[in-house]
Design a protein around this motif. Structure first.
Motif, PDB file in Angstrom:
ATOM      1  N   GLY A 120       1.182  -1.050  -0.490  1.00  0.00           N
ATOM      2  CA  GLY A 120       0.185   0.041  -0.114  1.00  0.00           C
ATOM      3  C   GLY A 120       0.666   1.860  -0.332  1.00  0.00           C
ATOM      4  O   GLY A 120      -0.070   1.800   0.097  1.00  0.00           O
ATOM      5  N   ASP A 121       2.573   1.175  -0.512  1.00  0.00           N
ATOM      6  CA  ASP A 121       3.229   2.446  -0.155  1.00  0.00           C
ATOM      7  C   ASP A 121       2.633   3.112   1.500  1.00  0.00           C
ATOM      8  O   ASP A 121       3.010   3.967   1.309  1.00  0.00           O
ATOM      9  CB  ASP A 121       3.118   3.306  -1.236  1.00  0.00           C
ATOM     10  N   LEU A 122       2.685   2.196   2.465  1.00  0.00           N
ATOM     11  CA  LEU A 122       1.935   2.691   3.078  1.00  0.00           C
ATOM     12  C   LEU A 122       3.462   4.080   3.890  1.00  0.00           C
ATOM     13  O   LEU A 122       4.840   3.084   3.769  1.00  0.00           O
ATOM     14  CB  LEU A 122       1.937   1.721   4.804  1.00  0.00           C
ATOM     15  N   ASP A 123       2.810   5.081   4.834  1.00  0.00           N
ATOM     16  CA  ASP A 123       3.456   5.821   5.657  1.00  0.00           C
ATOM     17  C   ASP A 123       4.666   4.655   7.189  1.00  0.00           C
ATOM     18  O   ASP A 123       5.429   4.950   7.859  1.00  0.00           O
ATOM     19  CB  ASP A 123       3.455   6.596   6.682  1.00  0.00           C
ATOM     20  N   ILE A 124       3.414   3.923   7.532  1.00  0.00           N
ATOM     21  CA  ILE A 124       3.948   3.155   8.994  1.00  0.00           C
ATOM     22  C   ILE A 124       2.809   1.916   9.127  1.00  0.00           C
ATOM     23  O   ILE A 124       1.791   1.594   7.888  1.00  0.00           O
ATOM     24  CB  ILE A 124       3.186   4.271  10.472  1.00  0.00           C
ATOM     25  N   VAL A 125       3.712   0.714   9.395  1.00  0.00           N
ATOM     26  CA  VAL A 125       3.099  -0.612   9.785  1.00  0.00           C
ATOM     27  C   VAL A 125       3.640  -0.314  11.356  1.00  0.00           C
ATOM     28  O   VAL A 125       4.345  -0.591  11.831  1.00  0.00           O
ATOM     29  CB  VAL A 125       3.895  -1.179   8.712  1.00  0.00           C
ATOM     30  N   SER A 126       2.760  -0.978  11.916  1.00  0.00           N
ATOM     31  CA  SER A 126       2.224  -1.373  12.942  1.00  0.00           C
ATOM     32  C   SER A 126       1.930  -2.657  13.719  1.00  0.00           C
ATOM     33  O   SER A 126       1.234  -2.889  13.254  1.00  0.00           O
ATOM     34  CB  SER A 126       1.357   0.034  13.877  1.00  0.00           C
ATOM     35  N   GLY A 127       2.845  -2.922  14.128  1.00  0.00           N
ATOM     36  CA  GLY A 127       2.807  -4.574  15.239  1.00  0.00           C
ATOM     37  C   GLY A 127       1.378  -4.377  15.922  1.00  0.00           C
ATOM     38  O   GLY A 127       1.203  -3.804  17.042  1.00  0.00           O
ATOM     39  N   ARG A 200      -2.143  10.207  12.418  1.00  0.00           N
ATOM     40  CA  ARG A 200      -2.999  10.461  12.339  1.00  0.00           C
ATOM     41  C   ARG A 200      -3.140  11.577  12.414  1.00  0.00           C
ATOM     42  O   ARG A 200      -4.554  12.176  11.278  1.00  0.00           O
ATOM     43  CB  ARG A 200      -4.465   9.921  12.911  1.00  0.00           C
ATOM     44  N   GLN A 201      -3.177  13.210  13.027  1.00  0.00           N
ATOM     45  CA  GLN A 201      -2.870  14.351  12.795  1.00  0.00           C
ATOM     46  C   GLN A 201      -2.116  14.934  10.779  1.00  0.00           C
ATOM     47  O   GLN A 201      -3.075  15.239  10.560  1.00  0.00           O
ATOM     48  CB  GLN A 201      -2.617  14.932  13.433  1.00  0.00           C
ATOM     49  N   PHE A 202      -0.719  14.125  10.779  1.00  0.00           N
ATOM     50  CA  PHE A 202      -0.545  14.514   9.264  1.00  0.00           C
ATOM     51  C   PHE A 202      -1.081  13.830   8.893  1.00  0.00           C
ATOM     52  O   PHE A 202      -0.638  14.176   8.065  1.00  0.00           O
ATOM     53  CB  PHE A 202       1.129  14.074   9.783  1.00  0.00           C
ATOM     54  N   ASN A 203      -2.583  13.523   9.159  1.00  0.00           N
ATOM     55  CA  ASN A 203      -2.725  12.045   7.608  1.00  0.00           C
ATOM     56  C   ASN A 203      -1.711  10.949   7.217  1.00  0.00           C
ATOM     57  O   ASN A 203      -1.858  10.912   6.101  1.00  0.00           O
ATOM     58  CB  ASN A 203      -3.548  12.964   6.200  1.00  0.00           C
ATOM     59  N   TYR A 204      -0.641  10.914   8.049  1.00  0.00           N
ATOM     60  CA  TYR A 204      -0.296   9.483   7.503  1.00  0.00           C
ATOM     61  C   TYR A 204      -0.546   8.297   7.344  1.00  0.00           C
ATOM     62  O   TYR A 204      -2.254   7.859   8.204  1.00  0.00           O
ATOM     63  CB  TYR A 204       1.200   9.103   8.365  1.00  0.00           C
ATOM     64  N   THR A 205      -0.469   7.780   6.411  1.00  0.00           N
ATOM     65  CA  THR A 205      -1.489   6.742   6.413  1.00  0.00           C
ATOM     66  C   THR A 205      -0.378   4.900   6.743  1.00  0.00           C
ATOM     67  O   THR A 205       0.574   4.896   7.010  1.00  0.00           O
ATOM     68  CB  THR A 205      -1.263   5.902   4.789  1.00  0.00           C
ATOM     69  N   ILE A 206      -1.506   4.340   7.596  1.00  0.00           N
ATOM     70  CA  ILE A 206      -0.736   3.781   8.724  1.00  0.00           C
ATOM     71  C   ILE A 206      -1.901   2.458   8.102  1.00  0.00           C
ATOM     72  O   ILE A 206      -2.876   1.540   8.469  1.00  0.00           O
ATOM     73  CB  ILE A 206      -1.182   3.453  10.298  1.00  0.00           C
ATOM     74  N   GLY A 207      -0.671   0.610   8.745  1.00  0.00           N
ATOM     75  CA  GLY A 207      -1.908  -0.516   8.404  1.00  0.00           C
ATOM     76  C   GLY A 207      -0.626  -1.657   9.893  1.00  0.00           C
ATOM     77  O   GLY A 207       0.351  -0.565  10.439  1.00  0.00           O
ATOM     78  N   GLU A 208      -2.048  -2.466   9.565  1.00  0.00           N
ATOM     79  CA  GLU A 208      -0.670  -3.198  11.178  1.00  0.00           C
ATOM     80  C   GLU A 208      -1.400  -3.943  10.231  1.00  0.00           C
ATOM     81  O   GLU A 208      -1.693  -5.099   9.486  1.00  0.00           O
ATOM     82  CB  GLU A 208      -2.288  -2.965  12.389  1.00  0.00           C
ATOM     83  N   VAL A 209       0.381  -5.416  11.245  1.00  0.00           N
ATOM     84  CA  VAL A 209       0.527  -6.755  11.056  1.00  0.00           C
ATOM     85  C   VAL A 209       0.245  -7.685  11.962  1.00  0.00           C
ATOM     86  O   VAL A 209       0.806  -6.610  13.345  1.00  0.00           O
ATOM     87  CB  VAL A 209       1.565  -7.151  10.840  1.00  0.00           C
ATOM     88  N   PRO A 210      -1.033  -7.994  12.471  1.00  0.00           N
ATOM     89  CA  PRO A 210      -0.679  -8.681  14.121  1.00  0.00           C
ATOM     90  C   PRO A 210       0.840  -9.966  14.051  1.00  0.00           C
ATOM     91  O   PRO A 210       1.630  -9.914  13.568  1.00  0.00           O
ATOM     92  CB  PRO A 210      -1.689 -10.038  13.551  1.00  0.00           C
ATOM     93  N   ILE A 211       0.905  -9.630  15.810  1.00  0.00           N
ATOM     94  CA  ILE A 211       1.817  -9.909  16.184  1.00  0.00           C
ATOM     95  C   ILE A 211       1.888 -10.850  17.666  1.00  0.00           C
ATOM     96  O   ILE A 211       1.008 -10.153  17.934  1.00  0.00           O
ATOM     97  CB  ILE A 211       3.366  -9.044  16.724  1.00  0.00           C
TER      98      ILE A 211
END
Length: 242
Positions: A120-127, A200-211
């Motif tokens: 998704g050309d994401l800015d952030i991916v969070s576990g 979220r304030q800066f409208n960055y895109t965030i994806g998540e991966v279950p860990i």
């Protein structure tokens, strides 16, 4: 036509008294990247550990090479945010991965983070421990209750659009991480949460991966009463200012 930029991933490992864990986490990271084929470096930011963590780091540097193990120690404990700033200054990758050195975050998830980011050309991916197949192992009921409660309160007050706010296993585009750290004012336990709220304030895109999060193998957990009070204060501050 210019050739595509080859991505490089800089893993930031802030350490304090992690001499038993550091060789294991480094070995697991090296193994993960050897299997996936992505380019990487591991930046160890040791804050003057009295247990000899830095000496272990020097042995690992000899073993794996200075291009893969980058030691950037500091004299004393100066906080997580400044550790990341210190690490970014020395990072040669265009992506930054932050994770704990105490084996609570397994590097086997890193390829999933990278795939999610690329898709998704994401800015952030969070576990995330709180969605899909994510989970926590080794915590007692009280610790689970505190973490779940903190997360629940945060969801109600801040509506951040991410399921796990206090986790510290994430992948960032390098410039995105720099911008977020500059914008954050929190310290300690609240810092990771503010990073997502500001994103979220800066409208960055965030994806998540279950860990799967596993409680630290060696050493003592650093969550105490002061951290819980600090979290509550930080949450109210963010609620008032975002």
């Amino acid at each position: 036509m210019a050739p595509p930029i080859k991505n490089k991933y800089s893993i930031l490992l802030p350490t304090y008294n992690e001499r038993e864990n550091l060789p294991l986490i480094v070995w697991l990271i090296v193994k993960s990247f050897a299997e996936s084929g992505f380019n990487y470096e591991i930046i160890v930011i040791d804050d003057g550990s009295p247990d000899g963590t830095l000496e272990v780091g020097k042995q690992l540097e000899k073993l794996y090479g200075k291009d893969k193990i980058v030691l950037r120690p500091r004299e004393k404990k100066l906080g997580l945010g400044t550790a990341y700033i210190h690490g970014i200054k020395h990072a040669t990758g265009n992506f930054i991965i932050i994770m704990d050195a105490d084996l609570s975050h397994h590097p086997k998830f890193i390829p999933e983070f990278i795939k999610k980011q690329q898709d998704g050309d994401l800015d952030i991916v969070s576990g995330t421990r709180y969605a899909g197949t994510g989970g926590v192992y080794g915590w007692d009921f009280k610790r689970k209750l505190i973490s779940r409660g903190a997360n629940f309160l945060t969801q109600i007050l801040l509506r951040p659009g991410a399921s796990d706010l206090t986790g510290s296993f994430r992948l960032y585009k390098k410039d995105v991480l720099q911008n977020l750290i500059e914008a954050c004012v929190s310290k300690g336990y609240v810092f990771q949460m503010e990073m997502i709220v500001r994103a979220r304030q800066f409208n960055y895109t965030i994806g998540e991966v279950p860990i799967t999060f596993v409680d630290r193998v060696y050493g003592e957990s650093k969550l105490g009463g002061n951290e819980i009070i600090g979290f509550a204060k930080g949450l109210l501050m963010l609620f008032a200012t975002t």
